[in-house]
Design a protein around this motif. Structure first.
Motif, PDB file in Angstrom:
ATOM      1  N   GLY B 291     -55.686  53.811 -51.728  1.00  0.00           N
ATOM      2  CA  GLY B 291     -55.698  54.115 -50.292  1.00  0.00           C
ATOM      3  C   GLY B 291     -56.828  53.391 -49.581  1.00  0.00           C
ATOM      4  O   GLY B 291     -56.637  52.848 -48.491  1.00  0.00           O
ATOM      5  N   VAL B 292     -58.004  53.358 -50.207  1.00  0.00           N
ATOM      6  CA  VAL B 292     -59.150  52.651 -49.613  1.00  0.00           C
ATOM      7  C   VAL B 292     -58.840  51.160 -49.507  1.00  0.00           C
ATOM      8  O   VAL B 292     -59.089  50.526 -48.468  1.00  0.00           O
ATOM      9  N   PHE B 293     -58.268  50.603 -50.594  1.00  0.00           N
ATOM     10  CA  PHE B 293     -57.905  49.169 -50.563  1.00  0.00           C
ATOM     11  C   PHE B 293     -56.986  48.889 -49.372  1.00  0.00           C
ATOM     12  O   PHE B 293     -57.170  47.923 -48.637  1.00  0.00           O
ATOM     13  N   ARG B 294     -55.984  49.774 -49.224  1.00  0.00           N
ATOM     14  CA  ARG B 294     -55.026  49.563 -48.131  1.00  0.00           C
ATOM     15  C   ARG B 294     -55.723  49.728 -46.781  1.00  0.00           C
ATOM     16  O   ARG B 294     -55.458  48.980 -45.834  1.00  0.00           O
ATOM     17  N   ALA B 295     -56.622  50.732 -46.705  1.00  0.00           N
ATOM     18  CA  ALA B 295     -57.308  50.994 -45.437  1.00  0.00           C
ATOM     19  C   ALA B 295     -58.170  49.804 -45.006  1.00  0.00           C
ATOM     20  O   ALA B 295     -58.262  49.508 -43.824  1.00  0.00           O
ATOM     21  N   ILE B 296     -58.764  49.117 -45.978  1.00  0.00           N
ATOM     22  CA  ILE B 296     -59.627  47.996 -45.577  1.00  0.00           C
ATOM     23  C   ILE B 296     -58.845  46.682 -45.453  1.00  0.00           C
ATOM     24  O   ILE B 296     -59.430  45.631 -45.293  1.00  0.00           O
ATOM     25  N   GLY B 297     -57.512  46.803 -45.534  1.00  0.00           N
ATOM     26  CA  GLY B 297     -56.694  45.649 -45.180  1.00  0.00           C
ATOM     27  C   GLY B 297     -55.997  44.926 -46.319  1.00  0.00           C
ATOM     28  O   GLY B 297     -55.443  43.847 -46.119  1.00  0.00           O
ATOM     29  N   PHE B 298     -56.022  45.499 -47.539  1.00  0.00           N
ATOM     30  CA  PHE B 298     -55.284  44.857 -48.632  1.00  0.00           C
ATOM     31  C   PHE B 298     -53.791  44.986 -48.359  1.00  0.00           C
ATOM     32  O   PHE B 298     -53.315  46.053 -47.987  1.00  0.00           O
ATOM     33  N   ARG B 299     -53.077  43.897 -48.579  1.00  0.00           N
ATOM     34  CA  ARG B 299     -51.622  43.942 -48.448  1.00  0.00           C
ATOM     35  C   ARG B 299     -51.015  44.577 -49.693  1.00  0.00           C
ATOM     36  O   ARG B 299     -51.690  44.684 -50.716  1.00  0.00           O
ATOM     37  N   LYS B 300     -49.711  44.912 -49.594  1.00  0.00           N
ATOM     38  CA  LYS B 300     -49.009  45.480 -50.759  1.00  0.00           C
ATOM     39  C   LYS B 300     -49.076  44.503 -51.931  1.00  0.00           C
ATOM     40  O   LYS B 300     -49.250  44.894 -53.080  1.00  0.00           O
ATOM     41  N   SER B 301     -48.915  43.220 -51.608  1.00  0.00           N
ATOM     42  CA  SER B 301     -48.919  42.211 -52.677  1.00  0.00           C
ATOM     43  C   SER B 301     -50.291  42.149 -53.363  1.00  0.00           C
ATOM     44  O   SER B 301     -50.376  41.877 -54.562  1.00  0.00           O
ATOM     45  N   HIS B 302     -51.360  42.416 -52.613  1.00  0.00           N
ATOM     46  CA  HIS B 302     -52.701  42.422 -53.225  1.00  0.00           C
ATOM     47  C   HIS B 302     -52.809  43.557 -54.240  1.00  0.00           C
ATOM     48  O   HIS B 302     -53.342  43.374 -55.338  1.00  0.00           O
ATOM     49  N   ILE B 303     -52.273  44.725 -53.863  1.00  0.00           N
ATOM     50  CA  ILE B 303     -52.329  45.891 -54.766  1.00  0.00           C
ATOM     51  C   ILE B 303     -51.518  45.594 -56.035  1.00  0.00           C
ATOM     52  O   ILE B 303     -51.960  45.852 -57.154  1.00  0.00           O
ATOM     53  N   MET B 304     -50.337  45.001 -55.821  1.00  0.00           N
ATOM     54  CA  MET B 304     -49.486  44.687 -56.986  1.00  0.00           C
ATOM     55  C   MET B 304     -50.191  43.699 -57.906  1.00  0.00           C
ATOM     56  O   MET B 304     -50.133  43.818 -59.131  1.00  0.00           O
TER      57      MET B 304
END
Lengths: 222, 386
Positions: B291-304
């Motif tokens: 959630g933090v990664f997404r909040a600071i602007g990581f895209r879905k592809s970055h998480i994957m």
């Protein structure tokens, strides 16, 4: 032109007991460089408002415009890019990544930016120095005090120079002395030009802000 | 700071979990490597034996005779329309499609002769090809080198009461016994071997042979096809495969191979489940972090990429360890499973790269859903957790 323009903002949650109206038609305008605190009791809709402002919670109706961009007309990935470029988040529980050092945590927003490794490190080091933690770059979060962790979280939020800083109860887990230090830091950041929107329970924090917006039952009361 | 820094640091921090993940996948890969290597090594051992233990194709004259022997007791037979094989026809064998698989051709001419008061079977052979084919022969003395030298079976040696260096008279010609065969337990014990040309001349069968044995290199050689190819070249000959026993062993081995693959499949499936469950658990544990990664602007592809990179690193490690452990296991098990003491492990780069590749593919496949699940997480989860 306002940095943040909120108009007719509503957010409803549907639960087993029916529909809960978390935000009931908010109209708020925040100028660039303003320091705003949003206050209200639990359940007043403060955190919901902050998550909507952060582009992470689609409103049921209404519009949020930031720096001329209608936030919720962007698709999910564009919204992520917007967050990465324009917004900085400071969370109540800091949410530092436990397996990364202070400087690595601060560099996190830069992990997806095309920058040289040295430049990233330099930016993170400067951000940590700005919050007074230049000597503890390589500490893991569990080797830092609560106040220091908060400072690392703030450094992470400002490392990419976002135009808007969103903070959710940043002093909620800190003692009064540390809280004052952190609020002074936010004030300094705001003085340096950053727009700050902070959700807080603590009325004392209001004195650091230019303006306080008070919510009650999802509506602006002051 | 790059995305891989996050993956690597996370792996370092969650050592126990990652060790569990690695071991889960490694066991699967090690099982496959072990079983595949064992079956390959055992096949290679059997094939080597086939090469060593003589002929696997027999060429005899075509006739309409019915065999009248059973259990070593012959009652003779009635043969009519008996044809002959000419020695020069054997050269045709070298022209078949699978001629590269032909290791040796051993022509023979047979005939009965009198040695003293005894009737013995004289066998004319080409000693070079015969000795190449019958590597188990042990000779007391030496193999014949000249036309007037002969090799004698152990039983024949006893009955005729001759040994290495003695002389024997056959059809008025003096032969020197250059060597005596050690007991083989086969019909060779009762035979007298001389050079092919000499035997043909003594038996009045110049240019003709009674039978020929062919040894085919068996590593992947299609014996059935070779029999057909030789039969086409030698229409007057009966060509048959003498590989029933070895084929039986290969069939058993094939069954073992299939059983092994089935076991390996089950183990790999379980290994993949371990990866899936562990990665899923890891993703759920990291809800706030993601959630933090997404909040600071990581895209879905970055998480994957973060999740899949972790899976890839663990999988490669599991593949390498799985290969090493599998080869070690196969090395320990081989002496107990192969009959031949000389059986050795088959080292194959395909298995080495294959095991790492398979581990990588399985790890990524099993982590795909957890990675997608992570990337689709609602970033508000991070804020809700406040």
């Amino acid at each position: 032109m306002a940095m943040i323009e909120i108009s007719g903002l509503k957010k409803n949650y549907t639960s087993g007991e029916g529909t809960v109206e978390a935000l009931r038609g908010l109209d708020i305008s925040i100028e660039a460089g303003e320091f705003i605190t949003i206050m209200g009791q639990s359940g007043s809709g403060k955190s919901t408002l902050l998550s909507v402002l952060g582009g992470m919670n689609h409103p049921s109706s209404g519009e949020v415009e930031m720096d001329g961009v209608k936030l919720y007309l962007l698709n999910g990935e564009k919204l992520a890019d917007f967050r990465a470029q324009k917004l900085g988040f400071v969370f109540q529980s800091f949410h530092l990544i436990p397996y990364l050092t202070a400087i690595e945590n601060v560099m996190l927003p830069l992990a997806i930016v095309a920058m040289k490794s040295d430049a990233k490190k330099e930016a993170a080091r400067r951000a940590l120095e700005r919050v007074g933690l230049g000597a503890k770059l390589d500490r893991l979060p569990n080797q830092l005090s609560g106040g220091e962790q908060e400072r690392v979280a703030i450094a992470r939020a400002i490392v990419n120079n976002p135009q808007i800083l969103l903070a959710d109860e940043p002093t909620g887990n800190l003692d009064s002395k540390t809280s004052e230090d952190v609020m002074t830091l936010f004030r300094e950041l705001n003085d340096a030009g950053q727009t700050v929107v902070m959700v807080t329970h603590n009325p004392d924090n209001g004195r650091y802000a230019d303006r306080t917006i008070t919510l009650r039952d999802g509506m602006v009361v002051q | 700071m790059k995305l891989h820094t996050i993956s690597i640091n996370n792996l370092k921090r969650r050592k126990a979990k990652m060790a569990f993940l690695t071991i889960g996948l490694m066991v699967g890969i090690a099982t496959i490597v072990s079983l595949v290597t064992l079956t390959r090594s055992m096949s290679s051992d059997i094939e080597k034996k086939m090469d060593e233990f003589g002929a696997n194709i027999l060429i005899t004259p075509s006739s309409n005779a019915l065999s009248m022997n059973y259990g070593g007791i012959s009652l003779g037979g009635v043969a009519f329309d008996q044809r002959e094989i000419l020695e020069k026809d054997l050269a045709q064998i070298k022209t078949i499609a699978n001629h590269m698989n032909v290791s040796a051709v051993a022509p023979k001419v047979l005939g009965g002769v009198k040695v003293g008061n005894h009737d013995v079977m004289l066998v004319g052979v080409n000693f070079d090809s015969e000795l190449k084919m019958k590597q188990w022969w042990q000779i007391f003395g030496e193999a014949p080198k000249a036309d007037n030298e002969l090799l004698i079976g152990s039983d024949a040696s006893k009955i005729l009461n001759v040994g290495p260096g003695d002389s024997v008279n056959i059809k008025g010609e003096e032969f020197k016994v250059s060597g005596v065969l050690d007991q083989t337990g086969s019909q060779d014990d009762a035979l007298v071997f001389v050079a092919l040309k000499k035997a043909q001349q003594m038996l009045g069968k110049e240019g003709r042979i009674t039978l020929a044995e062919v040894a085919a290199l068996c590593s992947g050689c299609p014996i059935g096809d070779m029999v057909t190819q030789i039969a086409e070249k030698l229409p007057d000959a009966k060509v048959s495969a003498v590989q029933q026993v070895v084929e039986g062993r290969l069939k058993t081995l094939d069954q073992f191979k299939r059983f092994s693959y089935a076991i390996a499949g089950v183990v790999v499936f379980i290994g993949s489940l371990v990866v899936f469950v562990t990665m899923m658990g890891s993703v759920n544990e990291r809800t706030v972090e993601i959630g933090v990664f997404r909040a600071i602007g990581f895209r879905k592809s970055h998480i994957m990429r973060i999740i899949l990179l972790e899976a890839a690193l663990v999988s490669i490690l599991a593949g390498v360890l799985g290969y090493a452990v599998g080869m070690g296991g196969a090395g320990l098990a081989l002496p107990f499973m192969a009959e031949s003491r000389s059986a050795h492990l088959v080292w194959d780069a395909t298995i080495a790269f294959g095991s790492v590749g398979l581990a990588l593919a399985l790890g990524l496949l099993a982590s795909l859903y957890p990675a997608q699940h992570a990337s689709r997480m609602d970033p508000t989860e991070a804020l809700r957790a406040l």
